[in-house]
Design a protein around this motif. Structure first.
Motif, PDB file in Angstrom:
ATOM      1  N   LEU A 100      23.994 -23.471  -8.065  1.00  0.00           N
ATOM      2  CA  LEU A 100      23.595 -22.065  -7.905  1.00  0.00           C
ATOM      3  C   LEU A 100      22.116 -21.985  -7.533  1.00  0.00           C
ATOM      4  O   LEU A 100      21.727 -21.234  -6.621  1.00  0.00           O
ATOM      5  CB  LEU A 100      23.864 -21.315  -9.217  1.00  0.00           C
ATOM      6  CG  LEU A 100      23.362 -19.870  -9.269  1.00  0.00           C
ATOM      7  CD1 LEU A 100      24.197 -18.981  -8.370  1.00  0.00           C
ATOM      8  CD2 LEU A 100      23.398 -19.333 -10.692  1.00  0.00           C
ATOM      9  N   LEU A 101      21.287 -22.769  -8.230  1.00  0.00           N
ATOM     10  CA  LEU A 101      19.846 -22.762  -7.936  1.00  0.00           C
ATOM     11  C   LEU A 101      19.584 -23.205  -6.497  1.00  0.00           C
ATOM     12  O   LEU A 101      18.807 -22.567  -5.771  1.00  0.00           O
ATOM     13  CB  LEU A 101      19.109 -23.680  -8.918  1.00  0.00           C
ATOM     14  CG  LEU A 101      17.590 -23.759  -8.726  1.00  0.00           C
ATOM     15  CD1 LEU A 101      16.918 -22.423  -8.998  1.00  0.00           C
ATOM     16  CD2 LEU A 101      16.978 -24.835  -9.612  1.00  0.00           C
ATOM     17  N   ARG A 128      25.081 -24.684 -12.456  1.00  0.00           N
ATOM     18  CA  ARG A 128      23.826 -23.928 -12.411  1.00  0.00           C
ATOM     19  C   ARG A 128      22.844 -24.541 -11.414  1.00  0.00           C
ATOM     20  O   ARG A 128      22.052 -23.837 -10.799  1.00  0.00           O
ATOM     21  CB  ARG A 128      23.203 -23.792 -13.788  1.00  0.00           C
ATOM     22  CG  ARG A 128      22.739 -25.080 -14.411  1.00  0.00           C
ATOM     23  CD  ARG A 128      22.066 -24.797 -15.731  1.00  0.00           C
ATOM     24  NE  ARG A 128      21.816 -26.018 -16.468  1.00  0.00           N
ATOM     25  CZ  ARG A 128      21.131 -26.050 -17.589  1.00  0.00           C
ATOM     26  NH1 ARG A 128      20.677 -24.942 -18.114  1.00  0.00           N
ATOM     27  NH2 ARG A 128      20.912 -27.180 -18.217  1.00  0.00           N
ATOM     28  N   TRP A 129      22.925 -25.864 -11.233  1.00  0.00           N
ATOM     29  CA  TRP A 129      22.041 -26.515 -10.266  1.00  0.00           C
ATOM     30  C   TRP A 129      22.475 -26.213  -8.843  1.00  0.00           C
ATOM     31  O   TRP A 129      21.659 -26.020  -7.948  1.00  0.00           O
ATOM     32  CB  TRP A 129      21.980 -28.027 -10.511  1.00  0.00           C
ATOM     33  CG  TRP A 129      21.438 -28.352 -11.863  1.00  0.00           C
ATOM     34  CD1 TRP A 129      22.110 -28.933 -12.909  1.00  0.00           C
ATOM     35  CD2 TRP A 129      20.116 -28.081 -12.353  1.00  0.00           C
ATOM     36  NE1 TRP A 129      21.278 -29.037 -13.998  1.00  0.00           N
ATOM     37  CE2 TRP A 129      20.052 -28.537 -13.691  1.00  0.00           C
ATOM     38  CE3 TRP A 129      18.983 -27.500 -11.800  1.00  0.00           C
ATOM     39  CZ2 TRP A 129      18.912 -28.420 -14.470  1.00  0.00           C
ATOM     40  CZ3 TRP A 129      17.835 -27.386 -12.576  1.00  0.00           C
ATOM     41  CH2 TRP A 129      17.804 -27.849 -13.894  1.00  0.00           C
ATOM     42  N   VAL A 147      20.535 -20.380  -4.144  1.00  0.00           N
ATOM     43  CA  VAL A 147      19.574 -19.265  -4.164  1.00  0.00           C
ATOM     44  C   VAL A 147      18.296 -19.668  -3.421  1.00  0.00           C
ATOM     45  O   VAL A 147      17.755 -18.892  -2.626  1.00  0.00           O
ATOM     46  CB  VAL A 147      19.261 -18.843  -5.627  1.00  0.00           C
ATOM     47  CG1 VAL A 147      18.116 -17.832  -5.655  1.00  0.00           C
ATOM     48  CG2 VAL A 147      20.489 -18.237  -6.271  1.00  0.00           C
ATOM     49  N   VAL A 148      17.814 -20.892  -3.661  1.00  0.00           N
ATOM     50  CA  VAL A 148      16.607 -21.374  -2.967  1.00  0.00           C
ATOM     51  C   VAL A 148      16.838 -21.347  -1.461  1.00  0.00           C
ATOM     52  O   VAL A 148      15.994 -20.871  -0.689  1.00  0.00           O
ATOM     53  CB  VAL A 148      16.241 -22.806  -3.431  1.00  0.00           C
ATOM     54  CG1 VAL A 148      15.155 -23.399  -2.539  1.00  0.00           C
ATOM     55  CG2 VAL A 148      15.770 -22.806  -4.870  1.00  0.00           C
TER      56      VAL A 148
END
Lengths: 236, 218
Positions: free
Chosen positions: B195-196, B192-193, B199-200
């Motif tokens: 992924l974050l 998830r990190w 996305v950023v």
């Protein structure tokens, strides 16, 4: 001259504050909960004002009308004020309830980050003399900053969470007693009108500041060391 | 367009090689920062082991901001005018500057990462993931820094203003990088990190490209 909107804002704010003081205390937190009548509207206005800054920034880039830039700057200034108020009142409430002035909760961190993002935005605005350059660059930074806010939100929510879930906006029925809800809604409404009055006044002042800074048509631009050339009449 | 990006990217790196700001100034400065932390918190080996990765990310963010605002990254007015006359798209200039900053930041991260391993001896379970986490983080910081540099370009206060513009909106990048390495240390999932971070990076790339032209108008 005081405007009708400002008179209305003052009256509503006074009514909301009186309501906040006369409604019964909270069953668990007692009188301490009354700070929520300032904290919740301030937090709401923090989000509203930054959303308004984004919308006004986009509108400026589309139309190039300085009015939108004045609204964006005014909204950010008022937003910083209310974000600071939300942080301070939350901290005052947090000390007796949580036992600490500050905790590393997702919503607290997000609010503090927003505060500093918009301090940067205001610092950027103050750095330019030319209004159009200021408007263009501030609009771009405002858009990039707001685009990051949801990501900051997700990052800090995934990080950790202590802040209570929504009380008012809970799906189903709000977990708050009728009189307390009425006082809270009155405060939110009154603060929103105060926000509108402040932004309107500040945007007007910004317009006048720009007008004052702009060189007028008959202004001497080269100083007294340069004189106009003599008019030579053609007598032929 | 790719040719323009490549040419400008190489020019940025050539400028940096001549100036030597990153390798000769910022890298030693970052190393000193990592060196003085134990003097402030005390020489407690288990504590230093725990805070080492965090120190790495904080130094990467704060000093990374200096990397993106280095003097050699700011195009002079005459150079910018020349590129405009040559028909180089402002978005191309953003991409080239961000790519160069990302590469320099990755080099900076590798050096201070090695220093962190030597000084703090942190435990990392699966270091292979760092090959994805570090470049993604560096790309994010590079893009925020490049946008902030463009926004504050030409100002006398650029070097003091840009960090205030960069650091608050780089919070997701710092959190994702730090939590991913913490996840590696604890043997937890870090997808998830990643992924974050991805996305950023995508949001910043879009923001940088789309706002490049409005920033150029005068």
């Amino acid at each position: 001259m005081i405007r009708p909107l400002e008179i209305a804002a003052g009256l509503m704010l006074a009514t909301a504050l009186v309501l906040g003081l006369v409604v019964p205390p909270d069953a668990v937190q007692g009188d301490l909960q009354r700070i929520m009548y300032v904290h919740v509207p301030s937090a709401w206005l923090a989000y509203l004002s930054f959303a308004a800054t984004l919308v006004a920034g986009v509108a400026y880039l589309k139309t190039r009308r300085m009015r939108w830039d004045h609204i964006a700057g005014a909204s950010a200034e008022v937003g910083v004020l209310f974000t600071g108020l939300a942080l301070v009142t939350g901290s005052i409430w947090g000390k007796p309830v949580w036992g600490v002035w500050w905790t590393w909760d997702a919503r607290l961190v997000l609010t503090a980050v927003m505060f500093f993002v918009y301090l940067g935005y205001l610092a950027l605005r103050r750095s330019f003399d030319d209004p159009e350059t200021r408007a263009r660059r501030a609009a771009v930074y405002g858009i990039v900053a707001v685009a990051q806010i949801p990501l900051v939100h997700f990052s800090v929510v995934w990080w950790r969470g202590l802040h209570q879930p929504p009380t008012l906006l809970r799906p189903g029925d709000p977990q708050i007693d009728g009189p307390l809800l009425a006082a809270l809604l009155a405060a939110v409404f009154a603060f929103t009108v105060v926000y509108a009055a402040l932004v309107s006044r500040r945007a007007e002042i910004a317009r006048l500041e720009d007008l004052l800074a702009a060189p007028s048509a008959d202004e001497t631009v080269a100083g007294s060391g340069v004189s106009a050339p003599p008019i030579v009449r053609d007598t032929r | 367009m790719i040719r323009h990006v490549t040419t400008l990217f190489v020019a940025h790196l050539r400028d940096e090689r001549r100036a030597g700001e990153v390798m000769l100034v910022i890298v030693p400065f970052g190393t000193v920062a990592l060196l003085v932390v134990p003097m402030a918190v005390g020489i407690d080996t288990p504590l230093l082991d725990r805070i080492g990765p965090g120190m790495f990310w904080v130094v990467l963010l704060l000093f990374g901001t200096i990397v993106t605002q280095r003097q050699s990254a700011s195009l002079g007015e005459s150079r910018r005018d020349m590129l405009t006359l040559l028909g180089v798209d402002p978005a191309v200039r953003f991409v080239a500057a961000a790519l160069a900053a990302a590469l320099l930041l990755t080099v900076f991260a590798v050096v201070i990462g090695a220093v962190t391993f030597v000084l703090y001896d942190p435990e990392v379970v699966d270091p292979g993931w760092l090959a994805a986490i570090v470049p993604l983080t560096c790309a994010g910081i590079a893009m925020v820094g490049t946008i902030a540099g463009n926004v504050a370009g030409g100002l006398g206060t650029r070097s003091s203003l840009a960090p205030l513009l960069v650091v608050p909106i780089a919070v997701p990048i710092l959190l994702a990088g730090a939590q991913a390495t913490e996840g590696l240390r604890m043997g937890l999932g870090i997808l998830r990190w990643i992924l974050l971070l991805s996305v950023v990076d995508i949001v910043l790339a879009l923001a940088g490209v789309l706002t490049a032209r409005p920033l150029e108008e005068s």
